[in-house]
Design an enzyme around this catalytic site. Structure first.
Site, PDB file in Angstrom:
ATOM      1  N   SER A   2       0.370  -1.155   0.100  1.00  0.00           N
ATOM      2  CA  SER A   2       0.143  -0.034  -0.055  1.00  0.00           C
ATOM      3  C   SER A   2       1.067   1.396   0.065  1.00  0.00           C
ATOM      4  CB  SER A   2      -1.058  -0.070   0.783  1.00  0.00           C
ATOM      5  OG  SER A   2      -1.646  -1.474   1.279  1.00  0.00           O
TER       6      SER A   2
HETATM    7  N1  SAH Z   1      -1.249  -4.735   3.968  1.00  0.00           N
HETATM    8  C1  SAH Z   1      -0.577  -5.064   2.617  1.00  0.00           C
HETATM    9  C2  SAH Z   1      -0.660  -4.937   1.451  1.00  0.00           C
HETATM   10  C3  SAH Z   1      -2.495  -5.333   0.879  1.00  0.00           C
HETATM   11  S1  SAH Z   1      -2.333  -5.503  -0.068  1.00  0.00           S
HETATM   12  C4  SAH Z   1       0.653  -4.485   2.555  1.00  0.00           C
HETATM   13  O1  SAH Z   1       1.166  -3.740   3.882  1.00  0.00           O
HETATM   14  O2  SAH Z   1       1.572  -5.014   1.931  1.00  0.00           O
HETATM   15  C5  SAH Z   1      -4.054  -6.910  -0.194  1.00  0.00           C
HETATM   16  C6  SAH Z   1      -3.761  -8.562   0.221  1.00  0.00           C
HETATM   17  O3  SAH Z   1      -5.233  -8.858   0.635  1.00  0.00           O
HETATM   18  C7  SAH Z   1      -2.891  -8.787  -0.860  1.00  0.00           C
HETATM   19  O4  SAH Z   1      -1.890  -9.435  -1.106  1.00  0.00           O
HETATM   20  C8  SAH Z   1      -4.054  -9.965  -0.927  1.00  0.00           C
HETATM   21  O5  SAH Z   1      -3.547 -11.383  -1.352  1.00  0.00           O
HETATM   22  C9  SAH Z   1      -4.526 -10.655   0.006  1.00  0.00           C
HETATM   23  N2  SAH Z   1      -6.334 -10.793   0.472  1.00  0.00           N
HETATM   24  C10 SAH Z   1      -7.037 -10.637  -0.337  1.00  0.00           C
HETATM   25  N3  SAH Z   1      -8.240 -11.115  -0.248  1.00  0.00           N
HETATM   26  C11 SAH Z   1      -8.096 -11.876   1.150  1.00  0.00           C
HETATM   27  C12 SAH Z   1      -8.667 -13.133   2.052  1.00  0.00           C
HETATM   28  N4  SAH Z   1      -9.639 -12.957   1.799  1.00  0.00           N
HETATM   29  N5  SAH Z   1      -7.715 -13.215   2.566  1.00  0.00           N
HETATM   30  C13 SAH Z   1      -6.807 -12.826   3.252  1.00  0.00           C
HETATM   31  N6  SAH Z   1      -6.292 -11.737   2.444  1.00  0.00           N
HETATM   32  C14 SAH Z   1      -6.763 -11.693   1.207  1.00  0.00           C
END
Ligand code: SAH
Length: 216
Positions: free
Chosen positions: A63
């Site tokens: 992010s």
């Molecule tokens: N917080 C992260 C950025 C997140 S991007 C950082 O600091 O780098 C969003 C993430 O959510 C992705 O890796 C994606 O695979 C994950 N994601 C999406 N749906 C999800 C779910 N149902 N359960 C767990 N993770 C999920």
């Protein structure tokens, strides 16, 4: 020549966060402490302190720093809090959260991302974070309830089941809206009698998808 321990881009990074309205000193300190260059792809190291999201493995993103700081500030964390993060991605946001609370459980649906983040966080010495491969729409009951819940992937709506995992007095923050387009950051506070919901700012996140990913 004067040598400084902080690269100039890191000073600019702090300034930019302040200028955009982040004022909580503990959040600013956490943002300063966590080395974002260790969480981005190797060929993005030079851009680690730009205020933008960057691509990581599995088509996902780390992010934008301002959004990480803003969401963290809105959570009003203290050292006693148990925090749930849905969407580990690179592990960066979990690292920031971990500086301000007691424990972070972070869940990721891609094995590659979960394994990489776990190893990275261990290597960097973040010992109060547990990375779990799983589905944030189906958090194991054994994980208990949480003082704070943060969702870092876009949900079309906040599942009732997730709200029920919030302690009374707890705060949840999630991007809510269509998967492809702009979402709104929503803050929900659990009170003795129900839930108070407030819309904060517009954001763009990758979608939250159900189930553990079948690809690695
Ligand atoms: N917080 C992260 C950025 C997140 S991007 C950082 O600091 O780098 C969003 C993430 O959510 C992705 O890796 C994606 O695979 C994950 N994601 C999406 N749906 C999800 C779910 N149902 N359960 C767990 N993770 C999920």
């Amino acid at each position: 020549m004067a040598s400084t321990s902080e690269p100039p881009e890191k000073m600019m990074f702090q300034l930019a966060l302040r200028r955009r309205g982040i004022s909580d000193q503990s959040v600013l300190r956490a943002m300063e402490e966590v080395p974002r260059e260790r969480f981005v792809a190797a060929n993005d190291r030079d851009h680690a302190y730009r205020d933008s999201a960057l691509g990581i493995a599995c088509g996902q993103t780390i992010s934008q720093p301002f959004v990480v700081a803003y969401m963290t500030e809105q959570l009003q964390l203290n050292r006693e809090h148990r925090v749930l993060e849905i969407g580990t991605g690179s592990g960066y946001h979990a690292a920031v959260l971990s500086r301000l609370c007691k424990h972070v459980l972070t869940i990721e649906r891609y094995r590659t991302l979960a394994d990489t983040a776990r190893q990275r966080l261990e290597k960097l010495g973040y010992y109060n974070i547990e990375v779990m491969l799983g589905d944030g729409f189906d958090v194991p009951a054994g994980a208990g309830d949480f003082d704070r819940i943060i969702v870092t992937a876009a949900m079309e709506q906040i599942p009732e089941k997730l709200l029920q995992r919030l302690e009374v007095g707890g705060i949840l923050i999630a991007p809510v809206g269509p998967h492809h387009g702009t979402q709104t950051l929503v803050r929900v506070i659990r009170t003795e009698t129900g839930f108070e919901r407030k819309e904060l700012v517009d954001v763009r996140f990758v979608p939250a998808l159900p189930g553990v990913a079948r690809e690695l």
